[in-house]
Design a protein around this motif. Structure first.
Motif, PDB file in Angstrom:
ATOM      1  N   GLY A  65       0.906  -1.192  -0.051  1.00 15.89           N
ATOM      2  CA  GLY A  65      -0.132   0.062  -0.085  1.00 15.89           C
ATOM      3  C   GLY A  65       0.899   1.283  -0.187  1.00 15.89           C
ATOM      4  N   MET A  66       1.796   1.282   0.773  1.00 18.21           N
ATOM      5  CA  MET A  66       2.729   2.632   0.806  1.00 18.21           C
ATOM      6  C   MET A  66       3.586   2.551  -0.494  1.00 18.21           C
ATOM      7  SD  MET A  66       3.251   4.824   2.855  1.00 18.21           S
ATOM      8  CE  MET A  66       3.918   6.407   2.357  1.00 18.21           C
ATOM      9  N   GLN A  93       2.416   1.926  -3.450  1.00 13.20           N
ATOM     10  CA  GLN A  93       1.576   2.335  -4.282  1.00 13.20           C
ATOM     11  C   GLN A  93       1.297   3.766  -3.957  1.00 13.20           C
ATOM     12  OE1 GLN A  93      -2.266   0.055  -4.492  1.00 13.20           O
ATOM     13  NE2 GLN A  93      -3.446   2.005  -4.193  1.00 13.20           N
ATOM     14  N   THR A  94       1.304   4.049  -2.861  1.00 13.07           N
ATOM     15  CA  THR A  94       1.297   5.693  -2.639  1.00 13.07           C
ATOM     16  C   THR A  94       2.236   6.308  -3.261  1.00 13.07           C
ATOM     17  OG1 THR A  94      -0.151   5.066  -0.613  1.00 13.07           O
ATOM     18  CG2 THR A  94       0.988   7.176  -0.838  1.00 13.07           C
TER      19      THR A  94
END
Length: 298
Positions: free
Chosen positions: A113-114, A116-117
């Motif tokens: 998720g990070m 992707q951020t």
């Protein structure tokens, strides 16, 4: 790491930096055998006995309270980073000769998720590192900005190893000498937080052996935090860039720090950064090709 020796040397180095005038003490003349303040003078300013302070400066931190730390910090005029470093050194020294050594895992990749951020932050370079200054991840523009650091480097790619051991760093960083001091001060602070990190000890040993400059700066015991500032670099593709950076500790990936770089709108550096972004979109560097198996870099 010799935590008691580090505590002793840190206090001695801070004491040597202070003059009587800076400390607000009278100068009665006469020959002084040591640079800076005497131990007795620090003890007076800290509100403790000279013998107590002498034991502390010898590395004996048994029973040292927060009040004592505050008093010594005030006497030595420590800044926030130095105060925090002193607290970490005393905390570790207080653990005794056989401390409970919890394995402090240093992360080597981001959560999906990070990653992707940071990939979505396409208009600014992003660089994620751990306390040893290992490169953990970048976005595409961050990889393009620091392409020379990654090109041909053995894993883990490390900012300190690049600055001290790669000759290209002296051209890449327009104020290379300032960056060397910053790098060592950051690693010194990390050594206080993580004295039993074997990989950090190995890195310090390698740099001390291969770089006279690193060895000299390491002996100065300066510490600092890496929060915000200006990086002036000479990029091999787009030329000179003056970039402001902001660093943030990642709550979702503890132990990691994200650095985000930006240029003043309308400036030549902003134009250069846009040019670099265009280049990064249309060109795949050797590092990108090697990273096809995953965007996390370690």
């Amino acid at each position: 790491m010799d935590i008691h020796g580090d505590l002793s040397e840190f206090l001695t180095s801070r004491r040597a930096k202070l003059s009587l005038e800076q400390a607000g003490l009278p100068d009665y003349g006469g020959r002084r055998r040591v640079p800076g303040l005497r131990r007795e003078e620090v003890a007076l300013l800290a509100g403790m006995s000279a013998e107590y302070y002498k034991r502390l400066e010898r590395g004996n931190a048994t029973g040292v309270s927060e009040g004592v730390i505050d008093g010594v910090s005030r006497a030595l005029q420590l800044n926030e980073a130095e105060h925090s470093h002193l607290s970490e050194l005393i905390r570790t020294a207080n653990a005794g000769a056989h401390p409970r050594r919890r394995r402090q895992s240093r992360k080597t990749q981001l959560t999906a998720g990070m990653q992707q951020t940071i990939d979505a932050m396409s208009t600014v370079p992003v660089f994620v590192q751990n306390g040893r200054l290992d490169a953990i991840a970048t976005n595409k523009l961050g990889l393009a900005l620091f392409s020379e650091m990654f090109d041909g480097a053995r894993p883990p790619v490390n900012a300190a190893r690049f600055v001290f051991l790669d000759p290209r760093a002296q051209t890449f960083y327009q104020d290379w000498e300032s960056n060397t001091r910053q790098i060592v001060a950051i690693l010194r602070a990390e050594a206080g937080r993580s004295p039993y990190d074997r990989q950090l000890s190995d890195l310090v040993g390698e740099l001390s052996t291969r770089s006279d400059l690193f060895r000299m700066l390491w002996g100065a015991h300066d510490v600092r935090e890496h929060r915000t500032g200006l990086k002036s670099i000479h990029h091999p593709i787009v030329g000179d860039l003056d970039l402001t950076y902001q660093s943030m500790d990642l709550a979702s990936d503890r132990g990691l720090q994200m650095l985000v770089f930006s240029a003043e709108p309308g400036s030549a550096s902003a134009d250069g950064l846009q040019l670099l972004a265009n280049w990064a979109e249309s060109n795949r560097t050797p590092t990108e090709a090697a990273a096809d198996a995953g965007r996390n870099l370690s």
